[in-house]
Design an enzyme around this catalytic site. Structure first.
Site, mmCIF file in Angstrom:
data_model
loop_
_atom_site.group_PDB
_atom_site.id
_atom_site.type_symbol
_atom_site.label_atom_id
_atom_site.label_comp_id
_atom_site.label_asym_id
_atom_site.label_seq_id
_atom_site.Cartn_x
_atom_site.Cartn_y
_atom_site.Cartn_z
ATOM 1 N N LYS A 1 150.156 -22.277 -6.801
ATOM 2 C CA LYS A 1 150.474 -23.286 -5.550
ATOM 3 C C LYS A 1 151.873 -23.875 -6.307
ATOM 4 C CE LYS A 1 148.583 -22.755 -3.101
ATOM 5 N NZ LYS A 1 147.413 -22.201 -3.016
ATOM 6 N N CYS B 1 155.403 -12.602 11.760
ATOM 7 C CA CYS B 1 156.005 -12.452 13.098
ATOM 8 C C CYS B 1 154.745 -13.201 13.971
ATOM 9 C CB CYS B 1 156.104 -10.886 13.811
ATOM 10 S SG CYS B 1 157.087 -10.016 12.565
ATOM 11 N N LYS C 1 152.170 -17.266 6.471
ATOM 12 C CA LYS C 1 150.991 -17.809 6.533
ATOM 13 C C LYS C 1 150.023 -16.628 6.372
ATOM 14 C CE LYS C 1 147.593 -20.775 6.019
ATOM 15 N NZ LYS C 1 147.251 -21.168 4.902
ATOM 16 N N ARG D 1 153.632 -20.011 10.250
ATOM 17 C CA ARG D 1 153.655 -18.606 9.718
ATOM 18 C C ARG D 1 154.684 -18.039 8.928
ATOM 19 N NH1 ARG D 1 149.442 -15.883 12.840
ATOM 20 N NH2 ARG D 1 150.675 -13.898 12.778
ATOM 21 N N TRP E 1 159.601 -11.965 11.271
ATOM 22 C CA TRP E 1 159.821 -12.009 9.755
ATOM 23 C C TRP E 1 160.066 -10.755 9.280
ATOM 24 C CZ3 TRP E 1 156.480 -10.270 5.538
ATOM 25 C CH2 TRP E 1 156.606 -10.928 4.462
ATOM 26 N N GLU F 1 145.195 -20.376 -9.778
ATOM 27 C CA GLU F 1 145.543 -20.966 -8.387
ATOM 28 C C GLU F 1 146.412 -22.172 -8.776
ATOM 29 O OE1 GLU F 1 145.102 -20.093 -5.561
ATOM 30 O OE2 GLU F 1 145.420 -22.004 -4.328
ATOM 31 N N HIS G 1 147.325 -15.086 -28.470
ATOM 32 C CA HIS G 1 147.704 -13.648 -28.431
ATOM 33 C C HIS G 1 148.830 -13.533 -27.666
ATOM 34 C CE1 HIS G 1 143.853 -12.794 -30.105
ATOM 35 N NE2 HIS G 1 143.209 -13.526 -29.127
ATOM 36 N N ASN H 1 154.552 -7.254 16.891
ATOM 37 C CA ASN H 1 154.094 -7.622 15.345
ATOM 38 C C ASN H 1 153.550 -6.468 14.764
ATOM 39 O OD1 ASN H 1 154.721 -10.209 16.137
ATOM 40 N ND2 ASN H 1 152.714 -10.880 15.763
ATOM 41 N N GLY H 2 153.720 -6.197 13.414
ATOM 42 C CA GLY H 2 153.219 -4.950 12.923
ATOM 43 C C GLY H 2 154.337 -3.895 12.469
ATOM 44 N N GLU I 1 154.794 -21.125 -5.446
ATOM 45 C CA GLU I 1 154.791 -20.744 -3.746
ATOM 46 C C GLU I 1 155.713 -22.073 -3.299
ATOM 47 O OE1 GLU I 1 150.604 -20.902 -2.558
ATOM 48 O OE2 GLU I 1 151.462 -19.393 -1.065
HETATM 49 C C1 AGP Z 1 148.047 -19.060 -0.301
HETATM 50 O O1 AGP Z 1 148.248 -19.963 -0.839
HETATM 51 C C2 AGP Z 1 148.861 -17.947 -0.287
HETATM 52 N N1 AGP Z 1 149.798 -18.183 0.466
HETATM 53 C C3 AGP Z 1 148.349 -16.318 0.068
HETATM 54 O O2 AGP Z 1 148.188 -16.067 -1.366
HETATM 55 C C4 AGP Z 1 147.102 -16.226 0.844
HETATM 56 O O3 AGP Z 1 145.785 -16.714 0.091
HETATM 57 C C5 AGP Z 1 146.700 -14.796 0.780
HETATM 58 O O4 AGP Z 1 147.938 -14.073 1.465
HETATM 59 C C6 AGP Z 1 145.411 -14.316 1.558
HETATM 60 O O5 AGP Z 1 145.452 -14.840 2.933
HETATM 61 P P1 AGP Z 1 144.054 -14.740 3.618
HETATM 62 O O6 AGP Z 1 143.089 -15.776 2.735
HETATM 63 O O7 AGP Z 1 144.391 -15.161 4.941
HETATM 64 O O8 AGP Z 1 143.592 -13.430 3.545
#
Ligand code: AGP
Length: 611
Positions: free
Chosen positions: A488, A2, A606, A27, A75, A484, A507, A100-101, A491
């Site tokens: 990516k 949000c 985000k 976001r 959101w 990682e 394994h 927000n929250g 995502e």
């Molecule tokens: C990264 O591509 C992500 N969208 C997500 O995993 C992110 O790294 C995670 O939410 C942590 O966020 P931060 O680094 O702002 O704490």
């Protein structure tokens, strides 16, 4: 996640609020809304499902003129995405609130309010705030007093913006557990969950502290109140990064722009922190050296991509600083009965500094007797930065793409600085440190050379567009890089991807390998290379198609179904940073081919400011 924007000005605020919402789009959200107090003293509201552009169209048809207003991108947490669940929420026609929250006791409050005759229109937790405010504003002297009374009733996390038809040109804000900043204008004042939302109108901000409430009034008057209701002074800070960061420039997506910024931001992360042959320990703050000298163990806690950075750092800290390291995702760590040996340094990693689980982990850790807490973070003024004993800013500049790229490579750079700072105090050989320092100096140039491989990687990406699964392999510090890479791809292209330490292949996961399962491997020229080569043979023998990112000095032969992309030679320890870049580009190009929303992938936000 949000987003909140609010404005009190001597001009119409609709377009300021709208622009703010657009700047918060990165976001992630599912609906948007705005409420403005009209010159005639009525509250008027517009809410729409989907993108801010839909709200914009609605505002063209039915504008909201007025000098004070609040707006929101939602959101969904409580209640599906829909117009009636979108914010602002109202109770009657006199007041509107954006939030927000999460309000944890909303069910109890809802029952209480329903028993008093309040009718709920939405499924959200936020609507209880609107009705509580309506009830309290009849008894309290003014809107601020009503908000303060409501805050005593709600449990959970919040950032709030409230307007009332009968208090012209006033916005009340409050925060606990969710970020909220005040934008300081000339004779006008603004509110937002993220300073980026307001860079079109100001670069001067007050970062509200936990429990603060604020009253913004006509003429730019700003009064901040602490938890006790006393007026407090909070410093006005100038936003450090230019507004350029909030635009895509010539790039098709923010993510691509941010990938290409990496040489520059890695250099920025190193700036002023390296001596001729060693790292400058003072970069971590005046108290760092004394605390670092006492460190015997390290606990690293983070989420998502930041967690992967922590996993890489474990290899570095063990090898170059001789420290025992434990790395854990924050959502697990915060609920464990963690045993903290004496002399343990607690390190959090976060791009945003507002991730709810990471922040909760820090607050939990503060009760557990750690030596000190260090935040490695990208957002100055964020909660994590303010609540940690020591900080090291990653200097990546605002990252807009939901998929983290430059924030990750600068976190790794910062973690290597931490490794060297601790190593230096713990007797690391001077030549070893000097070599690594030299390696770091060369890193931005090497990353720039990897970026020149963009078109070759785009070619490779075509092999993935029709695939449903992919397997990433790495060994040692490159296992987290494989993780990682898989994250990516998942995502932004929605292709199911898994990552394994290459030695684990036989394994279990080898059973998945066939011609439909592309296997991506990072093969720097390190001590594990020969073992990795054997693992790759195992894949080829099962008909798997291999995509290998390898050091230019490695003798890997390209053949049918074995694609080798050669990367410049780099200091072995720094290879995880360099090898991240082609994996980012690969995911990016696959996502573009698949036509997904690269910068705002579905279901993701985000900054995850709720648990
Ligand atoms: C990264 O591509 C992500 N969208 C997500 O995993 C992110 O790294 C995670 O939410 C942590 O966020 P931060 O680094 O702002 O704490």
């Amino acid at each position: 996640m949000c987003g909140i924007v609010g404005a009190v000005a001597e001009r119409n605020v609709q377009n300021i609020l709208l622009e703010g919402l657009k700047r918060l789009e990165y976001r992630g959200y599912d609906s948007a809304g705005m409420a403005v107090r009209s010159p005639q003293g009525h509250l008027q509201r517009r809410r729409t499902l989907g993108k801010v552009a839909v709200l914009e169209e609605c505002l063209v048809a039915e504008p909201l003129p007025g000098r004070s207003g609040i707006a929101h991108t939602r959101w969904a947490t409580h209640g599906r995405p829909s117009e009636h669940n979108a914010h602002p929420h109202q109770s009657g026609e006199r007041l509107a609130v954006v939030h927000n929250g999460i309000i944890e006791n909303h069910e109890t409050l809802r029952r209480e309010l329903e028993a008093e005759g309040y009718a709920f229109i939405s499924e959200t937790d936020t609507e209880v705030i609107a009705h509580l405010l309506e009830r309290e504003s009849r008894q309290a002297g003014d809107l601020l007093a009503a908000v303060r009374r409501v805050l005593t009733r709600i449990d959970g996390a919040y950032a709030l913006g409230v307007i009332h038809a009968e208090e012209p040109d006033v916005i009340i804000g409050a925060r606990k557990g969710s970020p909220l900043v005040v934008g300081v204008g000339i004779d006008e004042a603004f509110l937002a969950s993220d300073p980026l939302a307001l860079l079109q109108v100001t670069d001067r901000f007050i970062y509200l502290e936990e429990g603060d409430a604020v009253r913004l009034c006509a003429g730019g008057r700003i009064e901040v109140f602490d938890t006790e209701g006393a007026v407090v002074e909070r410093a006005v800070q100038t936003f450090e990064h230019g507004d350029g960061a909030a635009s895509k420039g010539d790039y098709r997506h923010f993510m691509l722009k941010e990938i290409h910024e990496q040489p520059m931001v890695i250099a920025a992360a190193l700036e002023g922190r390296l001596g001729e042959r060693s790292v400058l320990v003072e970069s971590f703050g005046p108290d760092a050296e004394a605390l670092f000298r006492q460190a015997r163990q390290i606990h690293i806690v983070a989420c998502g991509t930041s967690y992967h950075a922590g996993m890489v750092a474990r290899y570095w800290l063990e090898r170059y600083a001789g420290l025992a390291v434990q790395v854990e995702v924050a959502s697990e760590y915060r609920y464990r009965q963690v045993v903290v040996p004496e002399g343990t340094l607690f390190v959090t990693l976060s791009q945003s500094g507002e991730t709810a689980d990471t922040l909760a982990a820090l607050r939990f850790a503060r009760q557990r007797g750690y030596l000190a807490s260090l935040a490695i973070c990208n957002v100055p003024g964020s909660s994590l930065v303010r609540e940690s004993d020591l900080t090291l800013m990653t200097q990546a500049g605002p990252e807009i793409g939901v998929a983290s790229t430059k924030a990750f490579t600068t976190q790794l750079t910062a973690l290597m600085l931490l490794t060297l700072a601790l190593g230096r105090l713990r007797g690391q050989a001077e030549d070893e440190q000097a070599n690594l320092v030299q390696g770091l100096r060369e890193l931005p140039g090497l990353v720039a050379r990897v970026l020149e491989l963009d078109s070759a990687i785009e070619q490779l990406s075509m092999a993935f567009a029709e695939k449903h699964h992919a397997l990433f392999l790495g060994r040692g510090a490159h296992f987290p890089i494989a993780l990682e890479g898989a994250l990516k791809l998942k995502e932004i292209s929605y292709i199911h991807a898994e990552a394994y330490p290459a030695g684990e292949l036989k394994h279990g996961p080898l059973a998945l390998v066939d011609s439909e399962m592309p296997v991506i491997s990072v093969a720097p020229n390190d001590e594990l290379l020969d073992k990795l080569k054997s693992n790759l043979q195992e894949v080829r023998a099962r008909g798997g198609e291999l995509f290998v990112f390898a050091d230019e000095q490695v003798g890997l032969i390209e053949e049918e179904y074995v694609h080798v992309l050669r990367l410049p030679h780099v200091h072995e320890a720094l290879a995880p940073i360099l090898y991240t870049v082609p994996l980012q580009l690969l995911s990016y190009h696959v996502a573009v081919l698949k036509g997904t929303d690269v910068d705002q992938p579905r279901n993701l936000a985000k900054s995850v400011t709720v648990e």
